[in-house]
Every structure is written in C-alpha cells, then in structure tokens.
Design a protein around this motif. Sequence first.
Motif, PDB file in Angstrom:
ATOM      1  N   ALA A 190      -0.265  -6.376   0.945  1.00  0.00           N
ATOM      2  CA  ALA A 190      -0.427  -5.390   2.279  1.00  0.00           C
ATOM      3  C   ALA A 190       0.516  -4.580   2.703  1.00  0.00           C
ATOM      4  O   ALA A 190       1.671  -5.040   2.180  1.00  0.00           O
ATOM      5  CB  ALA A 190      -0.900  -6.412   3.600  1.00  0.00           C
ATOM      6  N   PHE A 191       0.262  -3.513   3.458  1.00  0.00           N
ATOM      7  CA  PHE A 191       1.162  -2.533   3.657  1.00  0.00           C
ATOM      8  C   PHE A 191       2.465  -2.720   4.346  1.00  0.00           C
ATOM      9  O   PHE A 191       3.645  -2.454   3.634  1.00  0.00           O
ATOM     10  CB  PHE A 191       0.553  -1.545   4.628  1.00  0.00           C
ATOM     11  CG  PHE A 191       0.944   0.003   4.517  1.00  0.00           C
ATOM     12  CD1 PHE A 191       1.950   0.255   3.954  1.00  0.00           C
ATOM     13  CD2 PHE A 191       0.753   0.592   5.718  1.00  0.00           C
ATOM     14  CE1 PHE A 191       2.574   1.532   3.991  1.00  0.00           C
ATOM     15  CE2 PHE A 191       1.146   2.104   5.863  1.00  0.00           C
ATOM     16  CZ  PHE A 191       2.323   2.413   5.059  1.00  0.00           C
ATOM     17  N   GLU A 192       2.663  -3.859   5.042  1.00  0.00           N
ATOM     18  CA  GLU A 192       3.834  -4.385   5.838  1.00  0.00           C
ATOM     19  C   GLU A 192       4.537  -5.299   5.373  1.00  0.00           C
ATOM     20  O   GLU A 192       5.585  -5.828   5.610  1.00  0.00           O
ATOM     21  CB  GLU A 192       3.486  -4.622   7.279  1.00  0.00           C
ATOM     22  CG  GLU A 192       2.577  -5.684   7.671  1.00  0.00           C
ATOM     23  CD  GLU A 192       1.034  -5.338   7.285  1.00  0.00           C
ATOM     24  OE1 GLU A 192       0.600  -4.485   6.632  1.00  0.00           O
ATOM     25  OE2 GLU A 192       0.135  -5.702   8.099  1.00  0.00           O
ATOM     26  N   VAL A 214      12.636 -10.155  -9.109  1.00  0.00           N
ATOM     27  CA  VAL A 214      11.759  -9.831  -8.320  1.00  0.00           C
ATOM     28  C   VAL A 214      12.085  -8.334  -7.594  1.00  0.00           C
ATOM     29  O   VAL A 214      12.925  -8.367  -7.120  1.00  0.00           O
ATOM     30  CB  VAL A 214      11.370 -10.944  -7.248  1.00  0.00           C
ATOM     31  CG1 VAL A 214      10.139 -10.500  -6.423  1.00  0.00           C
ATOM     32  CG2 VAL A 214      10.887 -12.128  -8.103  1.00  0.00           C
ATOM     33  N   VAL A 215      11.243  -7.603  -7.720  1.00  0.00           N
ATOM     34  CA  VAL A 215      11.336  -6.316  -7.000  1.00  0.00           C
ATOM     35  C   VAL A 215      10.255  -5.688  -6.356  1.00  0.00           C
ATOM     36  O   VAL A 215       8.927  -5.954  -6.648  1.00  0.00           O
ATOM     37  CB  VAL A 215      11.535  -5.310  -8.509  1.00  0.00           C
ATOM     38  CG1 VAL A 215      11.624  -3.774  -8.053  1.00  0.00           C
ATOM     39  CG2 VAL A 215      12.554  -5.245  -9.307  1.00  0.00           C
ATOM     40  N   THR A 216      10.602  -5.067  -5.207  1.00  0.00           N
ATOM     41  CA  THR A 216       9.459  -4.585  -4.114  1.00  0.00           C
ATOM     42  C   THR A 216       9.656  -3.027  -4.521  1.00  0.00           C
ATOM     43  O   THR A 216      10.868  -2.612  -4.439  1.00  0.00           O
ATOM     44  CB  THR A 216       9.772  -5.001  -2.899  1.00  0.00           C
ATOM     45  OG1 THR A 216       9.709  -6.465  -2.868  1.00  0.00           O
ATOM     46  CG2 THR A 216       8.546  -4.196  -1.889  1.00  0.00           C
ATOM     47  N   TRP A 217       8.561  -2.374  -4.737  1.00  0.00           N
ATOM     48  CA  TRP A 217       8.624  -0.927  -4.901  1.00  0.00           C
ATOM     49  C   TRP A 217       7.634  -0.403  -3.845  1.00  0.00           C
ATOM     50  O   TRP A 217       6.429  -0.763  -3.743  1.00  0.00           O
ATOM     51  CB  TRP A 217       7.882  -0.982  -6.336  1.00  0.00           C
ATOM     52  CG  TRP A 217       7.500   0.707  -6.566  1.00  0.00           C
ATOM     53  CD1 TRP A 217       6.301   0.893  -6.537  1.00  0.00           C
ATOM     54  CD2 TRP A 217       8.482   1.510  -7.059  1.00  0.00           C
ATOM     55  NE1 TRP A 217       6.424   2.456  -7.222  1.00  0.00           N
ATOM     56  CE2 TRP A 217       7.756   2.963  -7.262  1.00  0.00           C
ATOM     57  CE3 TRP A 217       9.869   1.682  -7.296  1.00  0.00           C
ATOM     58  CZ2 TRP A 217       8.448   3.902  -7.921  1.00  0.00           C
ATOM     59  CZ3 TRP A 217      10.541   2.885  -7.782  1.00  0.00           C
ATOM     60  CH2 TRP A 217       9.709   3.857  -8.001  1.00  0.00           C
ATOM     61  N   ALA A 218       8.160   0.052  -2.891  1.00  0.00           N
ATOM     62  CA  ALA A 218       7.324   0.714  -1.787  1.00  0.00           C
ATOM     63  C   ALA A 218       7.784   2.136  -1.338  1.00  0.00           C
ATOM     64  O   ALA A 218       8.842   2.476  -1.656  1.00  0.00           O
ATOM     65  CB  ALA A 218       7.804  -0.155  -0.491  1.00  0.00           C
ATOM     66  N   GLY A 219       6.619   2.864  -0.592  1.00  0.00           N
ATOM     67  CA  GLY A 219       6.867   4.263  -0.397  1.00  0.00           C
ATOM     68  C   GLY A 219       7.947   4.187   0.978  1.00  0.00           C
ATOM     69  O   GLY A 219       8.249   3.215   1.335  1.00  0.00           O
ATOM     70  N   ASP A 220       8.236   5.243   1.595  1.00  0.00           N
ATOM     71  CA  ASP A 220       9.063   5.471   2.639  1.00  0.00           C
ATOM     72  C   ASP A 220       8.414   4.939   3.976  1.00  0.00           C
ATOM     73  O   ASP A 220       8.715   4.354   4.834  1.00  0.00           O
ATOM     74  CB  ASP A 220       9.494   6.988   2.883  1.00  0.00           C
ATOM     75  CG  ASP A 220       8.301   7.975   2.845  1.00  0.00           C
ATOM     76  OD1 ASP A 220       7.757   8.091   1.781  1.00  0.00           O
ATOM     77  OD2 ASP A 220       8.110   8.529   3.941  1.00  0.00           O
ATOM     78  N   ALA A 279       0.949  -1.201  -0.097  1.00  0.00           N
ATOM     79  CA  ALA A 279      -0.046   0.084   0.176  1.00  0.00           C
ATOM     80  C   ALA A 279       0.756   1.189   0.006  1.00  0.00           C
ATOM     81  O   ALA A 279       1.992   1.473   0.950  1.00  0.00           O
ATOM     82  CB  ALA A 279      -0.990  -0.036   1.161  1.00  0.00           C
ATOM     83  N   CYS A 280       0.687   2.234  -0.905  1.00  0.00           N
ATOM     84  CA  CYS A 280       1.298   3.439  -1.238  1.00  0.00           C
ATOM     85  C   CYS A 280       0.741   4.145  -2.330  1.00  0.00           C
ATOM     86  O   CYS A 280      -0.298   3.893  -2.726  1.00  0.00           O
ATOM     87  CB  CYS A 280       2.681   3.152  -1.265  1.00  0.00           C
ATOM     88  SG  CYS A 280       2.958   2.510  -2.976  1.00  0.00           S
TER      89      CYS A 280
END
Lengths: 587, 295
Positions: free
Chosen positions: B67-69, B92-98, B44-45
């Motif tokens: 899910a966010f975490e 495989v790439v995780t793309w997440a906000g700060d 989530a972002c």
Amino acid sequence: MSPPHAPTEYPPILIPRSFTTTEGNKTGSWRFLRPRYDEKTAPCSVACPAGEDIGRIEMLVTQGLFKEAWETILLENPFPGVCGRVCHHPCEAVCNRHDFDEPIAIHVVERFLADMATRYDLRPKLPKLPPRPEKVAVVGAGPSGLAAAYFLTRLGYRCHVFEARNEPGGILRWGIPTYRLPEAVLKNEVVLLEAQGVEILCGKRMEMGFLEALRGEYAAVFLGCGHGRARPLVVPGSQLPGACTDGLQFLESIRLGFSPQLKGTVAVIGGGNTAVDVARSALRLGARPILIYRRRRGDMPAFPEEVEMALEEGVVLHELRTPVHIEPSPSGWSLTLQTMEPVGQPEGLPAEVRPIPGGVERMAVEKIFVAIGGEPADAFFAPPEVGAGTLKLGNCLLAWAGDGPPLVYGGDLTVEIQSVVHAVASGKEGAMALDVLFREGLEAVEPILASCRVGPGPALSMEVFLKGLRCRRNAHVVKYSEINTDHFTFAPRIAPPRLLREERIHGFAEIPLKISANLAMQEAGRCFHCGLCNQCDNCRLFCPEIAIHREETPRGRRIDYDYCKGCGICVVECPRNAMSLEEEEAS
Amino acid sequence: MKVELPDHELMHSGHVGCPGCGAAVAMRFLLNGLGEKTVMVIPACCWSIIAGPYPQSTLKVPVLHTAFETGAAVATGIRAALDVRGERDVTVVTWAGDGGTFDIGFQALSGAVERNEDFLYVCYDNEAYMNTGIQRSSSTPYGAWTTTTPGRDWKKMRKKNIVEALAAHRIPYAATASIAYPDDLVAKVKKARSIRGSRFIHIFSSCPTGWRIPSELSIKIARMAVQTNIFPLYEVEGGVRYTINLKPKGYLVKEYFRLQGRFSHLTEEDLDQIQEMVEEDWELLLRKAGTMPSL
Ligand SMILES: Cc1cc2nc3c(=O)[nH]c(=O)nc-3n(C[C@H](O)[C@H](O)[C@H](O)COP(=O)(O)OP(=O)(O)OC[C@H]3O[C@@H](n4cnc5c(N)ncnc54)[C@H](O)[C@@H]3O)c2cc1C
Ligand SMILES: Cc1ncc(C[n+]2csc(CCOP(=O)(O)OP(=O)(O)O)c2C)c(N)n1
Ligand code: SF4
Ligand code: SF4
Ligand code: SF4
Ligand SMILES: [Mg+2]
C-alpha cells in the motif's frame, strides 16, 4: 462447517505471485522513431588531402594500439614521419575540438607513431592485391612519384621509379632543411616503401625521348618531376654575375654537405616556404637575413607557423616591398626597393598591391637570394592544356595522346596547393585512376573515384577503394553542435617540447623533440572521435529498456528492436554522433 | 565511464514504463549496485505498473507490492522476518516515488529511520504523482505546472528538502544521486549496502511524460539539474558529515527550465528569482559541508 472441537485452521495466505517475466511484451511496437548505429565522417579526415582516418587513428592511440594506428595512416599515406613534421596540417584547422578548447595536435601524434615504428623497427601489415599484368613507370622520386608507386604496388602493379638524382625524395631530400626534416626520417619511410615492392632506380634522368623508349614495356607513366627550376628575378642588374643566388640551389648545396659561411645582411626575395627556409638557413650560417615580400605577412604562401618560427629566430620581414634595381656596391650589392600598398582583397585571395608613388628605398646587402617560385625543369614535363585527350582530376591530370601509354601528371606539376600531402594525394589519385582505367576503362574513372571520397571530398580514401570497413561511413560531416560535450572535460592541447631559440640558430638539428607514449595517448584522448564509435558503451548504459546488447562483431553491440521503444536517449547520449534517429517506416 | 553493466542484468526488457523513463534507468543502476541478494518493497507508484501486470515481473529479485503509505513499515517487517530466519546477507530495499516518500509515506519512513531499522530506502524522484496523472507533491519544484497546479496557479512553494529531513534523524547514511551520473549512483548504492541501519538514497529521475520533455533528453536534463546546482550530488553520514561529490560546470538555471514544458509559463523575472533561490540553497549546502570546497 468445521466440527465444534477441531483445532483452529487458518486460511492459507493468498498472495498472488508472479511467475513470468515481462519479455512477452514486445514493447518495440510502441516505437515511431528508430535509433541505429550510423558512423559518420570527421571533419579532420575530409580536410586532410590524403584523407587519413584521423578520428580512428586517435582512437587506436588512446587504446594503446600504436601499430594499428600507424598502419591506419599507412592505408592512406606512406609518409607519416615526413608529414607529421612538415605538413601544414589543414586537418587541425577544422578540428571540432577547436570550438571546445583547442584542436587536437594531429600532426604531433602522427609524428609520434612514425617515430615509434622506427624505434621498434616495425613492418606494417597492409592489404595487397594479387599481381596484375601491367607495369607502370614513374618519373621522379619526390613524394608524388613515390606515393603513386606505393599505391600502385599495393594494387598489384609492378612499378619502376626513375629518379634523376642519386637519392630519392625530391624536395624532401634536397630542399627542406634538416632542422625540419632529418634525413633519417625520409630514409626510413623510403625503406618501408621499397619493402612493399616499389623499385627505385636512381641516376636515371628521363629525356625527351623516354616515352618512345618505354613504349611496349610500360602500360602507363606517372610524371611527378616537380618544379626543379627556379623562376628567375628579372629587374635591371639582376643578371649581373653573382648578383642573385638561387634559393633552392642554396638549400640543396647545404643538404649536399656544403655549408658556406655567411656574414652581414642578406636579402631573401620571396614569400613562400623556400624563401622562409633560405632565410632561416642563412641565419644559421651567420648572416642577418631580411625577407622581402611584396604583399603583407598574412598573404605569404609560406605556412604561417614557419613564418612565425623564422621571426622568432631573428629573421626580419620587410613586407610590402618589391625589388626594382640591383647594382654593385663596395660591400656587396645595393638593392633598390619599391614600397607597395594594398588596394583590395579579393575573397580568399592575397591582397592586391600597387606601388606607392615615390616610395623608393635602398639597402646595402652582402648577398641576394631569390626564391619566387619554380617551374618544371624540362618543358616537356609541363602538363598539357586541359581539353580533348585529357581528364582533369582533383590533384592530377590524366592524358592520352596517339598510341602512347596514358600519362598521369601529378605533384607540383598539377596540384592546387604545392605541399607534400597534396603530392601524396595526387599519387594516390593517379594510382586509383590507372587501376580503374586498366580494369574498367576510362568512363569508369570519374564515377569510381567519386565513390571513394572522404565525406564530400575532394580527399580520396584507398581503404574505401579497396572496399574496407570504412565504406560503411555515412558521408555526413559531423558538426561541433552534434557532439555531446557533456561527456568531455577541458584539457589543454599538448605543447611539444622544442629546442630553445639559442640552441636552434647555431645548427641544423631538428627543432621539435620527441614526445613520450604517455603524452601521445593523452593528446589522442582529447579527440572527440567525431562520428566514430569508440565502444564507450554510453548507448547501452543509459537505455531504459535494456534493449542494447554487446556482441562480438566489429560494431560491438546491437539494438533489440523487439523492445526498443525509440526514446532516443542512446542517440543523444552518444558523445560523438555515431548513431542516428530516424522516423520508423509505417508498417 | 567506470560503471560496467553485466551482460545479464537483474531487470528484463518488456517493462511498461514510458519511452525515456528515468525511473527505469534508475532501477537498472540500483540493481547493478545491489546484486541479487535483495528483496524489494514497492508501494503504489509508477513502478507498481512498470514492473508488469500480474503474473509478470520485470525484476529478477523478489518484489512485494504494498500500500501507498507503507513502504518503510513493510520493509521493517521483512527485515525482522529475515532476521528470524538468519538471512543477514539479504538487503531489504524500499523503492518508492516522491509522493510515497515526501508525502503519504513520510510518517512510516520517519518512524522506521528513527528506530534505525536496518534497510535501504530509495526514493526515485520524478517530482509529482505521475502514475495518477501528474498531481503536485511536496517534491514538485517551485514554478512547476502540474494538473493540480495549472495555469497561473503554478506551484509557489519550494520543494521539500527530503535529504535534510532524513539527515535530521541522524541516520547512518543519506545521499542524493542522479541517473545522469551512473558511477556516482552505483558507488553510493554499494556504499549504502555495506552499512547497517537506516540508509536513504534520493535519486533524481526525469519523467518525459510529466515534465513535458522530449524523451531523448531525459538523461541530459537530469545532468543539467546537477550542473545548475538545482540537484547537487552529496552525501550526509551520521546526519552531520557532508560530502559534496561533484563540482558543477555552472550552467544557468534558465537553460534547464527552458527545455521543459512544465516550466514554459515562467517569465525571465521568475527565472531570475529561481536562480537566486538555487544559489541560496547551494550556499547553505556549502556551509553545511563546512568549506567553500576547493573541489
Ligand atoms: C624549400 C621548400 C620547402 C618546402 N616546405 C614544405 C613544407 O614544409 N611542407 C609542405 O607540405 N611542402 C613544402 N614544400 C613543398 C613540397 O616540398 C613540394 O610540394 C613537394 O615536394 C612536391 O612533390 P613532387 O613529387 O611533385 O616533386 P619533387 O619533390 O620536386 O620531386 C620531383 C623529383 O623528380 C625528379 N626529376 C625531375 N625531373 C626528372 C627527370 N627528367 N627524370 C627523372 N627524375 C626527375 C627530381 O630529381 C625530384 O627528385 C616545400 C618546398 C620547398 C622548395
Ligand atoms: C492511499 C492511496 N491513495 C492514492 C492512491 C493512488 N495512487 C497510486 S500511485 C499514486 C501516485 C504515486 O506518486 P509517486 O509516489 O510520486 O510515484 P510516481 O507515480 O510518480 O512514480 C497515487 C496517488 C493509492 N494507491 N493509495
Ligand atoms: S576531435 Fe578528433 S575526430 Fe573530431 S575533428 Fe578533431 S581530430 Fe578529428
Ligand atoms: S554511445 Fe558509445 S558505444 Fe554507443 S554508439 Fe556512441 S560511441 Fe559507440
Ligand atoms: S509517467 Fe514518468 S515516471 Fe511514470 S513510467 Fe512514465 S516516464 Fe516513467
Ligand atoms: Mg512521483
């Protein structure tokens, strides 16, 4: 309900899967600001009296497109080799790069391109209009007359240039010394001009009655006969035989191949280019020249770089002095000078000076050269007073009297600053004015010329006159604050190699040496290309919407307004202000 | 500029990021470096929204919204599944906000990289929880206004140094990058892609909406963050080998702060203090890089 002993069935994994793109969202509808490609005007091109498209020339050089760059100069100026050497380059004084580190050495690149063209014996491909019925006579094959003939020929007119002397070039041939302008450079550019179809008839001095004689044959006459006669010095003793030598004649005799040996101290009276060249030539012939100028060094009409080089070579400047008396002395002449003091400096003008009471000096000299300005050799070439029957344009004067053909006075006869590039500008302006006059009549001359200005003018563009791509340029002149300097790094201006002082003062060899293509590209690469798109692709690169696409058009890319949200990043990240952001019209 | 974007990119127009969104630019550059053999995990972002509402997707690579975490944990699972299928050439790439990286996703991330799972974790950092309305995160810088640090309660803690935290796990590759320096960013992505094990890239991504800046200055401000040394560009290999990639022109911190509404309450003294903090951090970094670099 499943039967009691059936094998376990797992429910299907239900993860919703997207099956379409976001392209259905026309996010362009969010936009209230609209970016667009909007090429603007570089300050250098406005300051160049010939209106050369400098930003573009530097861009082409950076890309290694030397021939195209050279042709881009030729669209506006037939003399890049000459101007790259002797022009006082007002373009560089306003170069935006000046505020960042140092201005672009525009004249050095210009000269490089001309030398390159000579070296490879290139022939330019220039737009030329279909033949016109009118024939035009040009009097004087100096830079103004040759430029007028060059542009008229390209506009489809047949031109005959009548030149009194046995070779064309005017002051370029008989005045400016070869250490600044080698003969071959002029010759090469004259040959190219003739290849365009200009016909030069040498040894034809036009006399008072020439207008009568030409009537009927020529539809117009361009007069570019320059200031062939030196203004004499009038003080007691100046008329004594041998007291004063005319500076221009001295230079001419050197260019004719007579190089008198000089010795001792000589005085050169004057502060213009002629005076400085006389002093530097005299130095080369063995004399110790002293320049005598009535105001201060900063007020001298000679180009500052020339003055600096002269002093470097050993010419001595006595400023704030004016000759009042000449008498013979055992070693030559005794020259009496009155010392002066400045009394005020009107805005933008040279200082006003007055004699200091009792301030008298005497000096013994071998020879006195006079170079205090010129005037037309024949009084009937002097342009008429502006009034009925005349139209004053930026650098020339259009006149019509009685039933004779219209006359255009140009070059030194009419320009504000007497320089080669102003002479070229007047030739171009005269050619455009005549073309409009023939095709659309007198009323149309001023408005059409005004529409061909580079930015606010007064420089005019032949490319615009011929409705070339340059027409699309916005007249807004790009300011330094409008350059995104984040995209540039400091780099020093090229210091072209030149002869050492010792090598210079013993002969008339050209002082600046040739530069390599590599150096020229480096220097041109420093140019911001103010207001011009050089296809750097920044706008497309930084667009968050992928709304800018490349395409095979001169512009190279297009904005997809279906998706552009108007964030304005492209406009800010364009390094050179080739885009604009405007309020979207309410729909 | 060396980066050559192809005419057909792995991202579509019509996404719903705000005008001038730095995170959208960051994604464009990232995909340019990765190519199509990529699976993306997005907790989530903002990007959960930017990518488009179901059934749309703005990316031309498979995306798993999670899910966010769980960003790092899901990536671990996908990697394992791909390995079972023998698909070694997929990244495989995780793309997440700060928020999803520095805060709520941190334990999953720490766990995954401690096991040196084979994936690339990219954090696009817009320095707050933007998607839910500009709440402060541990990435929000000292001095910033957010809706949870309003008025005089502007944030008084320093920004967490996430790259150092990751480097402390001794992972093969950790780096910072900025949307204002596409060459550097894409080069780092390509380098990360060629390495096995846990890799981490921290991309500074301006947010016009949350930072109260004009959208057209989005890139300019990201560039200034680098030029002021607020966000230096560097890499850490194996947790110990530091390389600083760019020597800044040396703008004053002030010039960066004065352009942004989120800092408008700061006084000259505050800014002087921040200048000192930035210099202190920079010197620390120089020491870690082992030299006063003659860059
Ligand atoms: C010594 C010197 C140095 C200079 N240095 C520079 C410099 O470094 N940079 C710069 O920009 N400018 C310089 N100038 C100024 C520049 O040379 C002139 O402004 C420019 O040459 C003027 O061009 P023009 O075509 O009007 O006239 P000119 O160059 O004088 O040419 C006029 C031509 O008309 C011919 N002619 C005259 N009467 C007749 C007639 N009746 N029939 C036929 N032909 C005739 C002449 O023979 C001559 O060829 C210098 C001038 C001098 C004198
Ligand atoms: C467990 C949980 N808590 C809260 C949320 C609500 N939520 C969704 S996105 C988001 C903020 C994300 O912030 P960040 O990771 O920084 O990404 P940004 O929106 O700034 O791009 C929050 C709090 C959620 N989805 N899940
Ligand atoms: S930087 Fe280039 S285009 Fe701009 S003023 Fe200077 S020479 Fe002209
Ligand atoms: S950013 Fe570059 S490609 Fe785009 S308009 Fe400006 S100069 Fe041209
Ligand atoms: S809130 Fe910020 S990060 Fe989120 S989409 Fe808008 S600009 Fe981008
Ligand atoms: Mg965030």
